[in-house]
Design an enzyme around this catalytic site. Sequence first.
Site, PDB file in Angstrom:
ATOM      1  N   ARG A 150       0.881  -1.183   0.000  1.00  0.00           N
ATOM      2  CA  ARG A 150       0.000   0.000   0.000  1.00  0.00           C
ATOM      3  C   ARG A 150       0.908   1.219   0.000  1.00  0.00           C
ATOM      4  O   ARG A 150       1.574   1.522   0.995  1.00  0.00           O
ATOM      5  CB  ARG A 150      -0.904  -0.025   1.233  1.00  0.00           C
ATOM      6  CG  ARG A 150      -1.628   1.278   1.464  1.00  0.00           C
ATOM      7  CD  ARG A 150      -2.739   1.172   2.480  1.00  0.00           C
ATOM      8  NE  ARG A 150      -3.898   0.500   1.904  1.00  0.00           N
ATOM      9  CZ  ARG A 150      -5.132   0.561   2.406  1.00  0.00           C
ATOM     10  NH1 ARG A 150      -5.373   1.285   3.471  1.00  0.00           N
ATOM     11  NH2 ARG A 150      -6.125  -0.074   1.828  1.00  0.00           N
ATOM     12  N   CYS A 160     -16.465   1.598   0.634  1.00  0.00           N
ATOM     13  CA  CYS A 160     -15.382   0.646   0.947  1.00  0.00           C
ATOM     14  C   CYS A 160     -14.888   0.779   2.378  1.00  0.00           C
ATOM     15  O   CYS A 160     -14.203  -0.123   2.861  1.00  0.00           O
ATOM     16  CB  CYS A 160     -14.240   0.844  -0.043  1.00  0.00           C
ATOM     17  SG  CYS A 160     -13.522   2.486   0.035  1.00  0.00           S
ATOM     18  N   HIS A 189      -7.295   0.772  -6.483  1.00  0.00           N
ATOM     19  CA  HIS A 189      -7.548  -0.102  -5.327  1.00  0.00           C
ATOM     20  C   HIS A 189      -8.226  -1.387  -5.839  1.00  0.00           C
ATOM     21  O   HIS A 189      -9.399  -1.639  -5.563  1.00  0.00           O
ATOM     22  CB  HIS A 189      -8.424   0.643  -4.321  1.00  0.00           C
ATOM     23  CG  HIS A 189      -8.432   0.037  -2.949  1.00  0.00           C
ATOM     24  ND1 HIS A 189      -7.655  -1.053  -2.594  1.00  0.00           N
ATOM     25  CD2 HIS A 189      -9.136   0.371  -1.822  1.00  0.00           C
ATOM     26  CE1 HIS A 189      -7.879  -1.338  -1.314  1.00  0.00           C
ATOM     27  NE2 HIS A 189      -8.780  -0.509  -0.830  1.00  0.00           N
ATOM     28  N   ARG A 218     -13.623  -8.788   1.633  1.00  0.00           N
ATOM     29  CA  ARG A 218     -12.194  -8.578   1.368  1.00  0.00           C
ATOM     30  C   ARG A 218     -11.414  -9.850   1.702  1.00  0.00           C
ATOM     31  O   ARG A 218     -10.517 -10.258   0.973  1.00  0.00           O
ATOM     32  CB  ARG A 218     -11.652  -7.403   2.207  1.00  0.00           C
ATOM     33  CG  ARG A 218     -12.232  -6.041   1.877  1.00  0.00           C
ATOM     34  CD  ARG A 218     -11.787  -5.544   0.521  1.00  0.00           C
ATOM     35  NE  ARG A 218     -10.335  -5.424   0.423  1.00  0.00           N
ATOM     36  CZ  ARG A 218      -9.616  -4.394   0.864  1.00  0.00           C
ATOM     37  NH1 ARG A 218     -10.212  -3.355   1.423  1.00  0.00           N
ATOM     38  NH2 ARG A 218      -8.303  -4.368   0.719  1.00  0.00           N
ATOM     39  N   GLN A 262     -10.137  -4.022  -3.498  1.00  0.00           N
ATOM     40  CA  GLN A 262     -11.431  -3.553  -3.017  1.00  0.00           C
ATOM     41  C   GLN A 262     -12.530  -3.818  -4.049  1.00  0.00           C
ATOM     42  O   GLN A 262     -13.598  -4.353  -3.734  1.00  0.00           O
ATOM     43  CB  GLN A 262     -11.354  -2.042  -2.718  1.00  0.00           C
ATOM     44  CG  GLN A 262     -12.657  -1.466  -2.215  1.00  0.00           C
ATOM     45  CD  GLN A 262     -13.025  -1.998  -0.843  1.00  0.00           C
ATOM     46  OE1 GLN A 262     -12.221  -1.945   0.071  1.00  0.00           O
ATOM     47  NE2 GLN A 262     -14.230  -2.543  -0.681  1.00  0.00           N
ATOM     48  N   ASP A 316     -17.208   7.120  -1.570  1.00  0.00           N
ATOM     49  CA  ASP A 316     -15.915   6.882  -0.915  1.00  0.00           C
ATOM     50  C   ASP A 316     -15.539   8.151  -0.154  1.00  0.00           C
ATOM     51  O   ASP A 316     -16.108   9.235  -0.382  1.00  0.00           O
ATOM     52  CB  ASP A 316     -14.862   6.528  -1.994  1.00  0.00           C
ATOM     53  CG  ASP A 316     -13.488   6.217  -1.414  1.00  0.00           C
ATOM     54  OD1 ASP A 316     -13.404   5.856  -0.218  1.00  0.00           O
ATOM     55  OD2 ASP A 316     -12.490   6.350  -2.151  1.00  0.00           O
TER      56      ASP A 316
HETATM   57  N1  NVA Z   1     -10.007   6.577  -1.450  1.00  0.00           N
HETATM   58  C1  NVA Z   1      -9.687   6.084  -0.140  1.00  0.00           C
HETATM   59  C2  NVA Z   1      -9.903   4.611  -0.054  1.00  0.00           C
HETATM   60  C3  NVA Z   1      -9.681   4.032   1.326  1.00  0.00           C
HETATM   61  C4  NVA Z   1      -9.789   2.545   1.369  1.00  0.00           C
HETATM   62  C5  NVA Z   1      -8.253   6.433   0.212  1.00  0.00           C
HETATM   63  O1  NVA Z   1      -7.384   6.408  -0.672  1.00  0.00           O
HETATM   64  O2  NVA Z   1      -8.002   6.737   1.367  1.00  0.00           O
HETATM   65  N1   CP Z   2     -11.260  -0.328   2.367  1.00  0.00           N
HETATM   66  C1   CP Z   2      -9.987  -0.363   2.801  1.00  0.00           C
HETATM   67  O1   CP Z   2      -9.039  -0.615   2.046  1.00  0.00           O
HETATM   68  O2   CP Z   2      -9.860  -0.131   4.127  1.00  0.00           O
HETATM   69  P1   CP Z   2      -8.509   0.096   4.942  1.00  0.00           P
HETATM   70  O3   CP Z   2      -7.962   1.422   4.542  1.00  0.00           O
HETATM   71  O4   CP Z   2      -8.925   0.053   6.393  1.00  0.00           O
HETATM   72  O5   CP Z   2      -7.561  -1.018   4.604  1.00  0.00           O
END
Ligand code: NVA
Ligand code: CP
Length: 310
Positions: free
Chosen positions: A101, A267, A128, A295, A131, A226
């Site tokens: 990540r 998500c 992502h 997930r 997801q 989101d």
């Molecule tokens: N768009 C959000 C998704 C979190 C799972 C982010 O990047 O924080």
């Molecule tokens: N939806 C998702 O990826 O959640 P986290 O940021 O908690 O991993």
Amino acid sequence: MKEDLLDLRNLTKNKIKELIDLALDIKQNPEKYNSKLNKKTLLMIFEKPSLRTRVSFETGMTQMGGHAIYYDLSTSPMGKKECIADTAKTASRYVEIIMARLFKHENITQLAKNSSIPIINALTNFSHPCQILSDLLTITEKKCQLNGLKLTYLGDANNNVTHSLLFGCAAAGINITVSCPSEEGFSPLPEVLDKSKNMAQITGSTIEVNNDPKQAVKNADIIYTDSWMSYHIKDEEKEKRFKILIPYQVNNELLQLAKEDVIFMNCLPAMRGMEQTAEVIDGLQSVVFDQAENRLHMQKAIILNLLKIK
Ligand code: NVA
Ligand code: CP
């Protein structure tokens, strides 16, 4: 040749079916899979926070007889004393699979190019994929189909979840409408729109982008939103973004303009009073915790698929 999962631009209907069928079998018969990853290790590289991704990947490895290592990038030489290529080459000698990540998408591309083992994108600023593959499983369970449904995405659309949704819906034959502010910085990237439109031609689905949330939710089977404050967005932008995005907040009034059996998706993490109201996310049409659970099942399927383990 090793395969990676970096984004969904090459996703096909067949691959979606293969992964969903496997994830459903894993969900229904977990014991069948409990030693599939015996002695296998997943390295989990994190540059941003997480609840769902970290816990579901690690639990998934444990449940399949393998092991996961949480590796916080702030305690790593990668990107500081060591280039990404050297990290990739070294880690490839220890573990069987890596998920990461990261902020910059080009960094995960570098990791994939320089490793001899599969790399999974666990979220970058651009995409992502885990997801959205999990969400396609949730939609299948709730609606018994994917092809021909209408999904409306509301809010910040210059974001990873929207980009992966555009690719994922186009590949699955779901008609997607994205409704977002016209101000600069809130629309999907043009290259993603172009590519997903090409993909949609193959499945016969439609892609629409507009600035009118009420119009966008008409006839929707699924409403998706989101966070307005994705992990990479600075706190000081909160007030300004709130003012721009508030017309796209999912509330009961908007939900009532969609189909009667519309489902609400996010998500997570979610902020009540921002991208949706509390009554929507805590209401009967919300499936956000089913999304979170899936997930686990879908990522197990992704790992087995990339490691080519039957
Ligand atoms: N768009 C959000 C998704 C979190 C799972 C982010 O990047 O924080
Ligand atoms: N939806 C998702 O990826 O959640 P986290 O940021 O908690 O991993």
